[in-house]
Scaffold this motif. Sequence first.
Motif, short mmCIF file in Angstrom:
data_model
loop_
_atom_site.label_atom_id
_atom_site.label_comp_id
_atom_site.label_asym_id
_atom_site.label_seq_id
_atom_site.Cartn_x
_atom_site.Cartn_y
_atom_site.Cartn_z
N GLU A 314 40.37 35.57 34.29
CA GLU A 314 40.70 34.20 33.86
C GLU A 314 41.40 34.22 32.50
O GLU A 314 42.42 33.56 32.30
CB GLU A 314 39.40 33.41 33.75
CG GLU A 314 39.53 31.99 34.22
CD GLU A 314 38.14 31.44 34.47
OE1 GLU A 314 37.66 30.78 33.55
OE2 GLU A 314 37.56 31.71 35.53
N LYS A 315 40.84 35.00 31.57
CA LYS A 315 41.43 35.07 30.23
C LYS A 315 42.84 35.62 30.26
O LYS A 315 43.69 35.26 29.44
CB LYS A 315 40.56 35.94 29.33
CG LYS A 315 39.39 35.20 28.75
CD LYS A 315 38.97 35.78 27.42
CE LYS A 315 38.21 34.75 26.60
NZ LYS A 315 37.77 35.28 25.33
N LEU A 316 43.09 36.55 31.19
CA LEU A 316 44.40 37.21 31.25
C LEU A 316 45.35 36.53 32.22
O LEU A 316 46.47 36.98 32.43
CB LEU A 316 44.22 38.68 31.68
CG LEU A 316 43.49 39.58 30.69
CD1 LEU A 316 43.12 40.91 31.34
CD2 LEU A 316 44.37 39.84 29.47
N GLY A 317 44.89 35.47 32.87
CA GLY A 317 45.72 34.80 33.89
C GLY A 317 46.01 35.76 35.03
O GLY A 317 47.10 35.78 35.61
N ALA A 318 45.00 36.59 35.36
CA ALA A 318 45.21 37.65 36.35
C ALA A 318 44.54 37.33 37.68
O ALA A 318 43.68 36.46 37.76
CB ALA A 318 44.63 38.95 35.80
N ALA A 319 44.93 38.09 38.71
CA ALA A 319 44.23 38.02 40.00
C ALA A 319 43.08 39.01 39.97
O ALA A 319 43.12 39.99 39.22
CB ALA A 319 45.19 38.38 41.13
N VAL A 320 42.06 38.74 40.78
CA VAL A 320 40.91 39.65 40.86
C VAL A 320 41.06 40.54 42.07
O VAL A 320 41.42 40.09 43.16
CB VAL A 320 39.59 38.85 40.96
CG1 VAL A 320 38.41 39.76 41.27
CG2 VAL A 320 39.34 38.08 39.68
N GLY A 321 40.80 41.84 41.88
CA GLY A 321 40.80 42.78 42.99
C GLY A 321 39.45 43.48 43.05
O GLY A 321 38.65 43.38 42.12
N ALA A 322 39.21 44.18 44.14
CA ALA A 322 37.94 44.90 44.29
C ALA A 322 38.15 46.13 45.15
O ALA A 322 39.11 46.21 45.92
CB ALA A 322 36.90 44.00 44.93
N THR A 323 37.25 47.09 45.00
CA THR A 323 37.31 48.26 45.89
C THR A 323 36.55 47.90 47.17
O THR A 323 35.81 46.92 47.22
CB THR A 323 36.63 49.48 45.25
OG1 THR A 323 35.24 49.17 45.07
CG2 THR A 323 37.27 49.86 43.93
#
Length: 409
Positions: A314-323
């Motif tokens: 959220e802070k980085l305006g990024a998408a979340v990924g996961a393994t």
Amino acid sequence: MASSGLLRALRRRIGPSSSTSQILSLTSTFRSISTLVLGEIEGGSVKPSCFSAVEAAKSLSKENSISLLLAGSGSSLQEAAKTAASCHPSVSKVLVADSDVFTHPLAEPWAKLVHLVQQRGGYSHVVASSGSFGKNILPRAAALLDVSPITDVVEISDSHLFVRHAQRKVASVGLSMQQSTSSGREGYRTVTFAFPIVLVEEARVDQLTGGWPIYAGNALSTVRYTGTGPCLLTIRSTSFPVSTVFDDSKPNEAPISQVDLSTFSEDLIGKSRYVKLSSQDTERPDLGNARVVVTGGRGLKNAENFKMIEKLAEKLGAAVGATRAAVDAGFVPNDLQVGQTGKIVAPELYMAFGVSGAIQHLAGMKDSKVIVAVNKDADAPIFQVADYGLVGDLFEVIPELLEKLPEKK
Ligand SMILES: Cc1cc2nc3c(=O)[nH]c(=O)nc-3n(C[C@H](O)[C@H](O)[C@H](O)COP(=O)(O)OP(=O)(O)OC[C@H]3O[C@@H](n4cnc5c(N)ncnc54)[C@H](O)[C@@H]3O)c2cc1C
């Protein structure tokens, strides 16, 4: 009539056992390349991955005439068509199939539409990006057209020669395969597939993971299309970034034409029906197209801790990924999985926390421009691909990052 010299040259290109009629049919295809690109619509606009398919189509031939096919119904379709017409100068025409049948992008009617439009327009190539939309439709359309599709193309050498990721699924469709594995860890491996339309010539062991098994996106196979029908491709959109610098001399608005659906029979379609769409209500960017991706692995230990990854994203305006390990453990839903059996991403910045760097995970993110990894194990394989690596405890590093990063404006 092709000259004997041209026939000899083409025979060299498509293999010594090719028949003259096969070559003659290819000569006509080589002469005129025209491509149908499948466009996916979302909320009145065309998804950016479709423009990667346009970029791929551009590499088939300089003289390629590219038509973008959109299907849907009502004003959102017409709005998307208008935007698409001026989005990419290489699009020569936008074709619009407007019918209630296409309100939701079901694979069966779409495949029939591709069949209809290809037959009418005589396109030499049909291209879609390798997302679930393209992967759903293209094989069905290929079956209707009685051709073999070529999937996961990462490089186009010429209109009939493609580099693709070699994956186990190639062998699992019942094709015979011989593999010579005599070479060492960093050598070349030769794989020969014997089947009628697509001839796989060789698989090259990737520099990054030389000598590892070939079936995790770590080997590339060079594929020559020798079929006489249209050539159907899905392309990895991360391998065909959309150029931002366009030639101003070209007209910047392609004509839009409506597809005549009067012969489109709906009763042959009904194998599936739309029930509902469930999607997460989030303001985060789409994982497949995000400029920054923050990924968490099993090192996060549980779903509660994984929320730190979400806060950082959220802070980085990024998408979340996961393994996959994080997904299988129930930390997050599986649409966030990055890797061989998840999404393929290539953002500007990829941050991996508590991710070991298994080969199947690397297959989905190793093309990222800058990779940052935090892991407490200095020998974790993720460090072999990371541009910046920090050996440390993520439970200390992430809170510190959260504290020091400014709030998103
Ligand atoms: C056919 C097939 C397909 C697959 N497809 C995928 C896929 O698409 N995507 C995918 O990701 N995987 C896939 N996998 C699974 C893959 O093999 C790995 O099991 C998985 O990627 C491991 O996930 P991980 O790195 O989160 O977990 P682990 O391998 O368990 O690694 C956890 C890491 O966290 C580190 N760590 C632990 N605690 C901390 C801490 N406090 N601070 C810092 N670091 C810490 C550890 O050192 C370790 O390196 C596939 C497997 C198969 C067989």
